[in-house]
Write an enzyme that holds these catalytic residues in place. Structure first.
Site, PDB file in Angstrom:
ATOM      1  N   ASN A  34       0.867  -1.182   0.000  1.00  0.00           N
ATOM      2  CA  ASN A  34       0.000   0.000   0.000  1.00  0.00           C
ATOM      3  C   ASN A  34       0.904   1.232   0.000  1.00  0.00           C
ATOM      4  O   ASN A  34       1.508   1.558   1.018  1.00  0.00           O
ATOM      5  CB  ASN A  34      -0.883  -0.036   1.264  1.00  0.00           C
ATOM      6  CG  ASN A  34      -1.659   1.243   1.483  1.00  0.00           C
ATOM      7  OD1 ASN A  34      -1.742   2.097   0.597  1.00  0.00           O
ATOM      8  ND2 ASN A  34      -2.244   1.389   2.674  1.00  0.00           N
ATOM      9  N   TRP A  35       0.981   1.862  -1.166  1.00  0.00           N
ATOM     10  CA  TRP A  35       1.910   3.000  -1.293  1.00  0.00           C
ATOM     11  C   TRP A  35       1.391   4.274  -0.644  1.00  0.00           C
ATOM     12  O   TRP A  35       2.097   5.273  -0.566  1.00  0.00           O
ATOM     13  CB  TRP A  35       2.219   3.255  -2.776  1.00  0.00           C
ATOM     14  CG  TRP A  35       3.178   2.263  -3.364  1.00  0.00           C
ATOM     15  CD1 TRP A  35       3.751   1.202  -2.726  1.00  0.00           C
ATOM     16  CD2 TRP A  35       3.680   2.226  -4.704  1.00  0.00           C
ATOM     17  NE1 TRP A  35       4.583   0.523  -3.589  1.00  0.00           N
ATOM     18  CE2 TRP A  35       4.555   1.124  -4.808  1.00  0.00           C
ATOM     19  CE3 TRP A  35       3.475   3.030  -5.842  1.00  0.00           C
ATOM     20  CZ2 TRP A  35       5.226   0.797  -5.997  1.00  0.00           C
ATOM     21  CZ3 TRP A  35       4.127   2.706  -7.021  1.00  0.00           C
ATOM     22  CH2 TRP A  35       4.999   1.602  -7.096  1.00  0.00           C
ATOM     23  N   LYS A  36       0.119   4.296  -0.259  1.00  0.00           N
ATOM     24  CA  LYS A  36      -0.495   5.501   0.336  1.00  0.00           C
ATOM     25  C   LYS A  36      -0.249   6.710  -0.585  1.00  0.00           C
ATOM     26  O   LYS A  36      -0.252   6.530  -1.804  1.00  0.00           O
ATOM     27  CB  LYS A  36       0.046   5.714   1.757  1.00  0.00           C
ATOM     28  CG  LYS A  36      -0.110   4.441   2.602  1.00  0.00           C
ATOM     29  CD  LYS A  36       0.123   4.639   4.066  1.00  0.00           C
ATOM     30  CE  LYS A  36      -0.033   3.306   4.782  1.00  0.00           C
ATOM     31  NZ  LYS A  36       0.069   3.404   6.216  1.00  0.00           N
TER      32      LYS A  36
ATOM     33  N   HIS B  91      -9.461   1.285   5.500  1.00  0.00           N
ATOM     34  CA  HIS B  91      -8.144   1.496   6.109  1.00  0.00           C
ATOM     35  C   HIS B  91      -8.288   2.456   7.285  1.00  0.00           C
ATOM     36  O   HIS B  91      -9.083   3.399   7.228  1.00  0.00           O
ATOM     37  CB  HIS B  91      -7.162   2.045   5.071  1.00  0.00           C
ATOM     38  CG  HIS B  91      -5.743   2.026   5.557  1.00  0.00           C
ATOM     39  ND1 HIS B  91      -5.260   2.972   6.417  1.00  0.00           N
ATOM     40  CD2 HIS B  91      -4.737   1.153   5.340  1.00  0.00           C
ATOM     41  CE1 HIS B  91      -3.994   2.674   6.706  1.00  0.00           C
ATOM     42  NE2 HIS B  91      -3.653   1.578   6.055  1.00  0.00           N
TER      43      HIS B  91
ATOM     44  N   GLU C  28      -6.591   4.855   8.195  1.00  0.00           N
ATOM     45  CA  GLU C  28      -6.366   6.270   7.866  1.00  0.00           C
ATOM     46  C   GLU C  28      -7.625   6.885   7.236  1.00  0.00           C
ATOM     47  O   GLU C  28      -7.835   8.091   7.325  1.00  0.00           O
ATOM     48  CB  GLU C  28      -5.132   6.402   6.956  1.00  0.00           C
ATOM     49  CG  GLU C  28      -3.847   6.188   7.761  1.00  0.00           C
ATOM     50  CD  GLU C  28      -2.683   5.615   6.987  1.00  0.00           C
ATOM     51  OE1 GLU C  28      -2.685   5.654   5.752  1.00  0.00           O
ATOM     52  OE2 GLU C  28      -1.739   5.107   7.649  1.00  0.00           O
TER      53      GLU C  28
ATOM     54  N   GLU D  60      -4.937  -4.932  11.026  1.00  0.00           N
ATOM     55  CA  GLU D  60      -3.859  -3.958  11.208  1.00  0.00           C
ATOM     56  C   GLU D  60      -4.087  -3.190  12.507  1.00  0.00           C
ATOM     57  O   GLU D  60      -4.893  -2.250  12.534  1.00  0.00           O
ATOM     58  CB  GLU D  60      -3.841  -2.955  10.049  1.00  0.00           C
ATOM     59  CG  GLU D  60      -3.688  -3.565   8.684  1.00  0.00           C
ATOM     60  CD  GLU D  60      -3.227  -2.521   7.672  1.00  0.00           C
ATOM     61  OE1 GLU D  60      -2.096  -2.636   7.184  1.00  0.00           O
ATOM     62  OE2 GLU D  60      -3.980  -1.581   7.390  1.00  0.00           O
TER      63      GLU D  60
ATOM     64  N   GLY E 147       2.850   2.352  10.703  1.00  0.00           N
ATOM     65  CA  GLY E 147       3.802   3.443  10.498  1.00  0.00           C
ATOM     66  C   GLY E 147       4.557   3.849  11.750  1.00  0.00           C
ATOM     67  O   GLY E 147       5.199   4.901  11.781  1.00  0.00           O
TER      68      GLY E 147
ATOM     69  N   SER F 174       3.757  -1.936  10.188  1.00  0.00           N
ATOM     70  CA  SER F 174       5.225  -1.935  10.339  1.00  0.00           C
ATOM     71  C   SER F 174       5.881  -3.264   9.969  1.00  0.00           C
ATOM     72  O   SER F 174       6.911  -3.626  10.538  1.00  0.00           O
ATOM     73  CB  SER F 174       5.626  -1.524  11.765  1.00  0.00           C
ATOM     74  OG  SER F 174       5.224  -0.188  12.020  1.00  0.00           O
TER      75      SER F 174
ATOM     76  N   GLY G 161       2.981  -1.047   4.204  1.00  0.00           N
ATOM     77  CA  GLY G 161       3.062   0.351   3.797  1.00  0.00           C
ATOM     78  C   GLY G 161       4.501   0.728   3.483  1.00  0.00           C
ATOM     79  O   GLY G 161       5.010   0.474   2.398  1.00  0.00           O
ATOM     80  N   GLY G 162       5.185   1.295   4.476  1.00  0.00           N
ATOM     81  CA  GLY G 162       6.537   1.836   4.296  1.00  0.00           C
ATOM     82  C   GLY G 162       7.503   0.917   3.560  1.00  0.00           C
ATOM     83  O   GLY G 162       8.196   1.355   2.631  1.00  0.00           O
TER      84      GLY G 162
HETATM   85  P1  PGA Z   1       3.059   0.406   7.490  1.00  0.00           P
HETATM   86  O1  PGA Z   1       1.573   0.588   6.879  1.00  0.00           O
HETATM   87  O2  PGA Z   1       3.590  -0.904   6.940  1.00  0.00           O
HETATM   88  O3  PGA Z   1       3.835   1.590   6.984  1.00  0.00           O
HETATM   89  O4  PGA Z   1       2.924   0.374   8.964  1.00  0.00           O
HETATM   90  C1  PGA Z   1       0.707  -0.513   6.785  1.00  0.00           C
HETATM   91  C2  PGA Z   1      -0.648  -0.069   6.286  1.00  0.00           C
HETATM   92  O5  PGA Z   1      -1.099   1.029   6.652  1.00  0.00           O
HETATM   93  O6  PGA Z   1      -1.319  -0.788   5.542  1.00  0.00           O
END
Ligand code: PGA
Length: 248
Positions: free
Chosen positions: A12-14, A97, A99, A166, A172, A207, A228-229
């Protein structure tokens, strides 16, 4: 893992990535990034869906979107519909998600509306669920997850669906749930899904990186990761796929 063929590593590149950066990423992935028994997917920002559809298809990487609107077309400025996502070559769409839930105040009712529309247009939702730190600390994790999974009430068990657990406090932050927490929570999620008539894949997210992925992916009930990251750089993402191939 319940079944090796069910393992999915999804990036997930956000809100990250220019066209050039994404094309460099594709090139750095190498010829054959997806081993036979690990499914690989990337969810780039909307602007990169069309240009990445064909290069990802050639490499066996599935394309997904990070969200969608709950209508198919019309006067909804700045919104993207499931029809557009199919047109751009998406297989997956992330829904719910944290966010989106926290920053955009998306409710379970809205998420269900989007899920129904995703299925109508042959998209597979990746439904994200997870508790906040204070909810874990007060012992209400399972109650929170149960309420979030209740969006599946009355949904036919045969629909394509992936769930991603999650914990919000792990997204993050560099904090990862312990293998015990992961095992326990995934067991609860699978049990609850079963009660609702679903037997779908459950990913872990928060993470995940090449240093902790082996331990996480080895946990009973974990069938892949939403990343994500560590999905933003081709080398760390490739390492995650290699780890999944070994553990799966
Ligand atoms: P992260 O993000 O790996 O940067 O913690 C995961 C996500 O939000 O799907």
């Amino acid at each position: 893992m319940a079944s090796s063929t069910r393992c999915l590593i999804a990036g997930n590149w956000k809100m990250n990535g220019t066209l050039q950066e994404s094309l460099d990423f594709v090139q750095a992935l190498g010829e054959n990034p997806a081993p036979e028994h690990v499914e690989v997917a990337i969810m780039p920002p909307f602007t990169l869906l069309h240009p990445l559809a064909s290069p990802f298809r050639e490499k066996g990487v599935r394309l997904g979107a990070q969200n969608m609107y709950c209508e198919t077309s019309g006067a909804f400025t700045a919104s993207i519909s499931p029809v557009m996502l199919r047109d751009a070559g998406c297989h997956y769409v992330i829904l719910g998600h944290s966010e989106r839930r926290d920053i955009q105040h998306e409710s379970n009712a809205l998420i269900r509306k989007k899920m129904d529309l995703a299925w109508e247009y042959a998209l597979e939702p990746i439904l994200c669920i997870g508790e906040h730190l204070e909810e874990r600390e007060s012992g209400s994790t399972n109650a929170v997850l149960k309420e979030q999974l209740a969006v599946l009430a009355g949904v036919d068990g045969g629909v394509p669906l992936t769930v991603a657990y999650e914990p919000v406090w792990a997204i993050g932050t560099g904090k990862v749930a312990t293998p015990e927490q992961v095992r326990e929570t995934h067991a609860f999620v699978h049990e609850e899904l079963k009660r609702l008539g679903h037997d779908c894949r459950v990913l872990y997210g928060g993470s995940v990186n090449p240093a902790n992925a082996a331990d996480i992916l080895a946990c009973e009930g974990v069938e892949g990761a939403l990343v994500g990251g560590a999905s933003l750089k081709a080398d760390s993402f490739t390492q995650l796929i290699e780890i999944a191939a070994k553990v799966a």
